[in-house]
Design a protein around this motif. Structure first.
Motif, short mmCIF file in Angstrom:
data_model
loop_
_atom_site.label_atom_id
_atom_site.label_comp_id
_atom_site.label_asym_id
_atom_site.label_seq_id
_atom_site.Cartn_x
_atom_site.Cartn_y
_atom_site.Cartn_z
N GLY A 45 0.79 -1.22 0.00
CA GLY A 45 0.00 0.00 0.00
C GLY A 45 0.82 1.27 0.00
O GLY A 45 0.27 2.38 0.03
N MET A 48 0.12 3.65 -2.93
CA MET A 48 -1.29 3.98 -3.14
C MET A 48 -1.64 5.24 -2.35
O MET A 48 -0.96 5.59 -1.40
CB MET A 48 -2.18 2.83 -2.65
N THR A 49 -2.71 5.86 -2.76
CA THR A 49 -3.24 6.97 -1.98
C THR A 49 -3.79 6.38 -0.69
O THR A 49 -4.54 5.41 -0.74
CB THR A 49 -4.37 7.68 -2.76
N PRO A 50 -3.37 6.90 0.45
CA PRO A 50 -3.81 6.32 1.72
C PRO A 50 -5.33 6.28 1.83
O PRO A 50 -6.02 7.24 1.50
CB PRO A 50 -3.22 7.25 2.78
N SER A 51 -5.84 5.16 2.27
CA SER A 51 -7.28 5.02 2.53
C SER A 51 -7.43 4.34 3.89
O SER A 51 -6.50 3.72 4.40
CB SER A 51 -7.95 4.18 1.44
N ASP A 52 -8.62 4.47 4.44
CA ASP A 52 -8.87 3.85 5.75
C ASP A 52 -8.69 2.34 5.70
O ASP A 52 -8.12 1.75 6.61
CB ASP A 52 -10.28 4.18 6.24
N ILE A 53 -9.14 1.72 4.63
CA ILE A 53 -9.06 0.25 4.52
C ILE A 53 -7.60 -0.20 4.46
O ILE A 53 -7.20 -1.13 5.16
CB ILE A 53 -9.84 -0.25 3.28
N VAL A 54 -6.80 0.46 3.64
CA VAL A 54 -5.38 0.09 3.53
C VAL A 54 -4.67 0.36 4.86
O VAL A 54 -3.89 -0.47 5.35
CB VAL A 54 -4.70 0.84 2.37
N THR A 55 -4.96 1.49 5.47
CA THR A 55 -4.34 1.82 6.76
C THR A 55 -4.71 0.78 7.82
O THR A 55 -3.84 0.31 8.57
CB THR A 55 -4.74 3.23 7.21
N GLN A 56 -5.98 0.41 7.88
CA GLN A 56 -6.40 -0.60 8.85
C GLN A 56 -5.73 -1.94 8.59
O GLN A 56 -5.31 -2.63 9.53
CB GLN A 56 -7.93 -0.75 8.82
#
Length: 131
Positions: A45, A48-56
């Protein structure tokens, strides 16, 4: 022997020696390899542009890695505890009458102490990993 403990002191000593070797060499090598593989942390990730799903997902993955590495260290400690008690039993009972009630109580005591120490080693509290 009815109701007694039979101890093959040579076998117990060999087990203790082998377990000690695994505790110092085997587990340490595996834990080192795991640490080397994950030294840079969670890489997926990153582009990628950070997203809540990837961060989680990254947080959960980092926590899983931390738990795995902590478990390996705890198992290494527990293996060393059991190796030490096996070597103690082999040494202490090589020349005694293991039919005696006192000898049986000593074996039970040593095993109980080893189990308690191993349980403490395996009761690890892993801090949450940072991403």
């Amino acid at each position: 022997m009815a109701g007694g403990v039979q101890i093959d002191t040579d076998g117990v000593g060999d087990f203790g020696t082998g377990m000690q070797k695994e505790a110092t060499d085997g587990f340490a090598e595996i834990a080192g390899r795991g640490a080397d593989l994950h030294r840079q942390g969670v890489g997926f990730g990153a582009r990628m542009t950070p997203s809540d799903i990837v961060t989680q997902a990254k947080v959960r993955y980092a926590e899983a890695l931390a738990h795995s590495e902590a478990n390996l260290r705890a198992y290494q400690t527990a293996a060393a505890v059991f190796a030490e008690v096996a070597e103690q039993i082999a040494t202490q009972f090589a020349a005694v009458d293991v039919n005696s009630e006192q000898a049986q109580k000593q074996v039970q005591y040593l095993m109980s102490q080893a189990a308690d120490a191993a349980n403490r080693a395996l009761s690890i509290d892993v801090p949450r990993g940072a991403v």
